[in-house]
Motif scaffolding. Structure first.
Motif, PDB file in Angstrom:
ATOM      1  N   ARG A   1       0.835  -1.204  -0.089  1.00  0.00           N
ATOM      2  CA  ARG A   1      -0.067  -0.049   0.117  1.00  0.00           C
ATOM      3  C   ARG A   1       0.704   1.373  -0.004  1.00  0.00           C
TER       4      ARG A   1
ATOM      5  N   TYR B   1     -15.122   1.733   2.210  1.00  0.00           N
ATOM      6  CA  TYR B   1     -15.017   0.936   3.521  1.00  0.00           C
ATOM      7  C   TYR B   1     -14.670  -0.427   3.497  1.00  0.00           C
TER       8      TYR B   1
ATOM      9  N   LEU C   1     -16.444  -4.790   2.702  1.00  0.00           N
ATOM     10  CA  LEU C   1     -17.981  -4.846   1.827  1.00  0.00           C
ATOM     11  C   LEU C   1     -17.716  -5.878   0.613  1.00  0.00           C
TER      12      LEU C   1
ATOM     13  N   SER D   1      -8.603  -3.982   4.315  1.00  0.00           N
ATOM     14  CA  SER D   1      -7.586  -3.224   4.875  1.00  0.00           C
ATOM     15  C   SER D   1      -6.356  -3.281   4.625  1.00  0.00           C
ATOM     16  N   MET D   2      -5.647  -2.318   4.247  1.00  0.00           N
ATOM     17  CA  MET D   2      -4.167  -2.429   4.076  1.00  0.00           C
ATOM     18  C   MET D   2      -3.216  -1.905   5.001  1.00  0.00           C
ATOM     19  N   PRO D   3      -2.086  -2.255   4.834  1.00  0.00           N
ATOM     20  CA  PRO D   3      -1.472  -3.398   4.033  1.00  0.00           C
ATOM     21  C   PRO D   3      -2.008  -4.489   4.721  1.00  0.00           C
TER      22      PRO D   3
ATOM     23  N   VAL E   1       1.451  -8.369   7.845  1.00  0.00           N
ATOM     24  CA  VAL E   1       2.506  -7.845   8.342  1.00  0.00           C
ATOM     25  C   VAL E   1       3.711  -8.084   7.958  1.00  0.00           C
TER      26      VAL E   1
ATOM     27  N   LEU F   1       8.856  -5.664   9.623  1.00  0.00           N
ATOM     28  CA  LEU F   1       8.320  -5.273  11.317  1.00  0.00           C
ATOM     29  C   LEU F   1       8.886  -5.857  12.455  1.00  0.00           C
TER      30      LEU F   1
ATOM     31  N   LEU G   1     -23.007  -2.511   7.925  1.00  0.00           N
ATOM     32  CA  LEU G   1     -21.694  -2.604   8.006  1.00  0.00           C
ATOM     33  C   LEU G   1     -20.931  -1.330   7.877  1.00  0.00           C
ATOM     34  N   ILE G   2     -21.440  -0.332   6.993  1.00  0.00           N
ATOM     35  CA  ILE G   2     -20.677   0.976   6.748  1.00  0.00           C
ATOM     36  C   ILE G   2     -20.796   1.812   8.125  1.00  0.00           C
TER      37      ILE G   2
ATOM     38  N   ARG H   1     -18.318   0.426  10.782  1.00  0.00           N
ATOM     39  CA  ARG H   1     -17.068   0.747  10.337  1.00  0.00           C
ATOM     40  C   ARG H   1     -16.809   2.163  10.254  1.00  0.00           C
ATOM     41  N   ARG H   2     -17.804   3.049  10.005  1.00  0.00           N
ATOM     42  CA  ARG H   2     -17.787   4.803   9.932  1.00  0.00           C
ATOM     43  C   ARG H   2     -17.264   5.192  11.374  1.00  0.00           C
TER      44      ARG H   2
ATOM     45  N   GLU I   1      -7.967   5.995   5.662  1.00  0.00           N
ATOM     46  CA  GLU I   1      -7.806   4.902   6.464  1.00  0.00           C
ATOM     47  C   GLU I   1      -6.827   4.013   6.299  1.00  0.00           C
ATOM     48  N   ASP I   2      -6.116   3.889   5.168  1.00  0.00           N
ATOM     49  CA  ASP I   2      -5.034   2.891   4.765  1.00  0.00           C
ATOM     50  C   ASP I   2      -3.533   3.648   5.044  1.00  0.00           C
TER      51      ASP I   2
ATOM     52  N   GLY J   1       1.934  -4.862  14.966  1.00  0.00           N
ATOM     53  CA  GLY J   1       1.435  -5.166  13.733  1.00  0.00           C
ATOM     54  C   GLY J   1      -0.015  -4.511  13.255  1.00  0.00           C
TER      55      GLY J   1
ATOM     56  N   ARG K   1      -0.351  -1.247  11.614  1.00  0.00           N
ATOM     57  CA  ARG K   1      -0.166  -0.634   9.923  1.00  0.00           C
ATOM     58  C   ARG K   1      -0.614   0.489   9.761  1.00  0.00           C
ATOM     59  N   SER K   2      -2.103   0.501   9.857  1.00  0.00           N
ATOM     60  CA  SER K   2      -2.757   1.633   9.363  1.00  0.00           C
ATOM     61  C   SER K   2      -4.080   1.886  10.232  1.00  0.00           C
TER      62      SER K   2
ATOM     63  N   ASN L   1      -6.950   1.453   9.233  1.00  0.00           N
ATOM     64  CA  ASN L   1      -7.972   0.581   8.724  1.00  0.00           C
ATOM     65  C   ASN L   1      -7.522  -0.974   9.789  1.00  0.00           C
ATOM     66  N   THR L   2      -6.385  -1.036  10.004  1.00  0.00           N
ATOM     67  CA  THR L   2      -5.866  -2.453  10.533  1.00  0.00           C
ATOM     68  C   THR L   2      -6.009  -2.155  12.208  1.00  0.00           C
TER      69      THR L   2
ATOM     70  N   ASP M   1      -9.755  -3.200  12.396  1.00  0.00           N
ATOM     71  CA  ASP M   1     -10.200  -4.511  12.365  1.00  0.00           C
ATOM     72  C   ASP M   1      -9.635  -5.073  13.781  1.00  0.00           C
TER      73      ASP M   1
END
Lengths: 364, 104
Positions: free
Chosen positions: A232, A332, A335, A348-350, A353, A357, B8-9, B12-13, B38-39, B75, B78-79, B81-82, B85
């Motif tokens: 990413r 998002y 989906l 979701s990126m990356p 791992v 790292l 879901l959106i 997440r939002r 988000e990334d 780990g 990372r972002s 978004n992660t 998650d």
């Protein structure tokens, strides 16, 4: 067409070449999966001499560049770098740029969408710009991979492991002066080694010998593109070329919005004030053997919401992944999208791992 | 849009917004929530967190979301978004109990 100073070496290693914006680049060395594996499992060496390179005295160049490039250049500390971009007057990305403050000089490394002369015109457009274009007399090599640090230690000694990410320092390879940058675009350890083109073959030979000793090998720009994609990292020649606008590309982190001036700032700030309508997000094809293509449309619940702007097979995930420019209200992870009958899941990126790292360089 | 997709959106939002607000405040970032993709990479490239910043973020996550992060686990940073998650995987609720106004 500009050729790499190590063209003959690359040809001898079986490189495939392509012309990109009046510059020849080595795209591959026979097996993109093998080249990808070098970086994710050991170390890869790539010739990135297609970058445009500029140099100037620190005291003048740093303030000049601060009014041209999007990031805060004036505050780059000695020995450090920033990652930013050069935009045109419309605030659209032209070059992916590193700026380094090294030994009383400023070095600018540009990976661009335009030929050398166009980049020079944009970057040095003012009267008496305090920078010199040294592209034609410079070679640049990229070491990327989980073991890239071992090659750096092999050639420069243990102290090199203390270089922080985004830093630069003068070094030597066999008494040949080089500038070493700690920077990469794969998520693994990364270094850039820059030297005068006259010395390029000798420097290249030593880098490749050490890379081979560390179970690595050459990788071309096609593999580099996939490594950027599943790490990413922004790829100006992929999603950058198709989208151009840094805001939906997610490059706001490269911009200092508090600055008074940089090229394209007014147009960019105007778009920012209106809010994002679309955004680039990552997707994974659900079936390993299926493929999509750039510009294919993307739908969610039977409604068209965007298009694909970058693709590549991630060998770590064992399936194709892509970047899609989609409407902001559906941008998002998690989906279920659809493109041409293929199911894609936004991710979701990356998505993994990076091995680098998990390595602490102060303990190796 | 299907109701399940919309749900879901929304989940997440909300959690992304909480994470972004916390990062902007904790790291004194000159960005709006919308500026933070988000990334965006948190470590190295992107926001460029160093090890002290990362520790600060982990402590903040533990405080803000009421969880315990496993020792040595960076780990998930990372972002953004992660991070989301990871928190959703830990069963964190998207809604905040804190009803104070969102920071810029």
């Amino acid at each position: 067409m500009r050729r790499s100073p190590v063209h003959e070496r690359l040809a001898g290693l079986g490189a495939s070449f392509e012309e990109k914006d009046s510059t020849e680049v080595a795209t591959g060395f026979g097996s993109i999966e093998r080249e990808y594996g070098f970086v994710r499992k050991s170390v890869g060496l790539a010739d990135v001499s297609h970058y445009q390179v500029f140099r100037g005295a620190e005291d003048e160049a740093i303030f000049y560049l601060d009014e041209v490039l999007a990031a805060n250049i004036a505050n780059i500390r000695y020995g450090r770098m920033v990652h930013t971009f050069l935009a045109d007057k419309d605030g659209m990305v032209v070059s992916d740029v590193y700026v380094a403050n090294n030994e009383d000089e400023i070095i600018v490394l540009c990976e661009s969408l335009l030929p050398d002369r166009e980049v020079e015109r944009l970057l040095l457009g003012g009267n008496n710009p305090p920078l010199t274009n040294i592209t034609g007399s410079t070679a640049l090599f990229s070491l990327e991979g989980v073991s890239a640090w071992a090659v750096a230690r092999d050639l420069f000694g243990q102290d090199v492991l203390g270089m922080p990410y985004l830093s630069a320092e003068p070094q030597e390879i066999g008494q040949i002066p080089i500038t070493l940058f700690r920077a990469g675009k794969t998520g693994e350890f990364g270094y850039l080694a820059m030297c005068n083109s006259d010395n390029a073959p000798e420097v290249f030979d030593k880098l490749l010998a050490s890379t081979s000793r560390n179970n690595g090998g050459m990788f071309g720009l096609d593999a580099y593109g996939i490594l950027k994609l599943d790490g990413r990292f922004f790829n100006i020649n992929s999603e950058g070329r198709r989208v151009r606008d840094p805001l939906p590309l997610g490059l706001q982190w490269m911009i200092d919005f508090t600055k008074d001036r940089f090229m394209g700032m007014e147009a960019l700030l105007e778009r920012r004030s209106k809010g994002l309508e679309q955004k680039v997000i990552a997707m994974r094809l659900d079936a390993p053997e299926e493929e999509v293509a750039p510009d294919d449309t993307v739908s969610l619940d039977n409604e068209e919401v965007g298009r694909i702007v970058a693709i590549g097979k991630s060998y770590t995930l064992d399936r194709q992944i892509c970047l899609s420019l989609v409407n902001n209200d559906v941008a998002y992870s998690g989906l279920q999208f659809e493109s041409g009958g293929h199911k894609l899941t936004s991710i979701s990126m990356p998505p993994f791992v990076p091995k680098s790292l998990e390595i602490k360089l102060d303990e190796v | 849009m299907e109701p399940m997709t919309a749900k879901l959106i929304e989940t997440r939002r909300k959690i992304l917004s909480r994470i972004k607000r916390d990062l902007i405040t904790r790291l004194s970032l000159n960005y709006t929530e919308e500026d933070l993709h988000e990334d965006i990479s948190l470590l190295g490239s992107g926001l460029g967190l160093d090890s002290l910043d990362a520790l600060e973020v982990i402590l903040g996550v533990e405080h803000e979301f009421g969880i315990k992060v496993e020792e040595g686990n960076i780990g998930f940073l990372r972002s953004i978004n992660t991070m989301a998650d990871y928190l959703l995987g830990k069963g964190v609720k998207a809604e905040s109990n804190d009803t104070s106004e969102a920071l810029p």
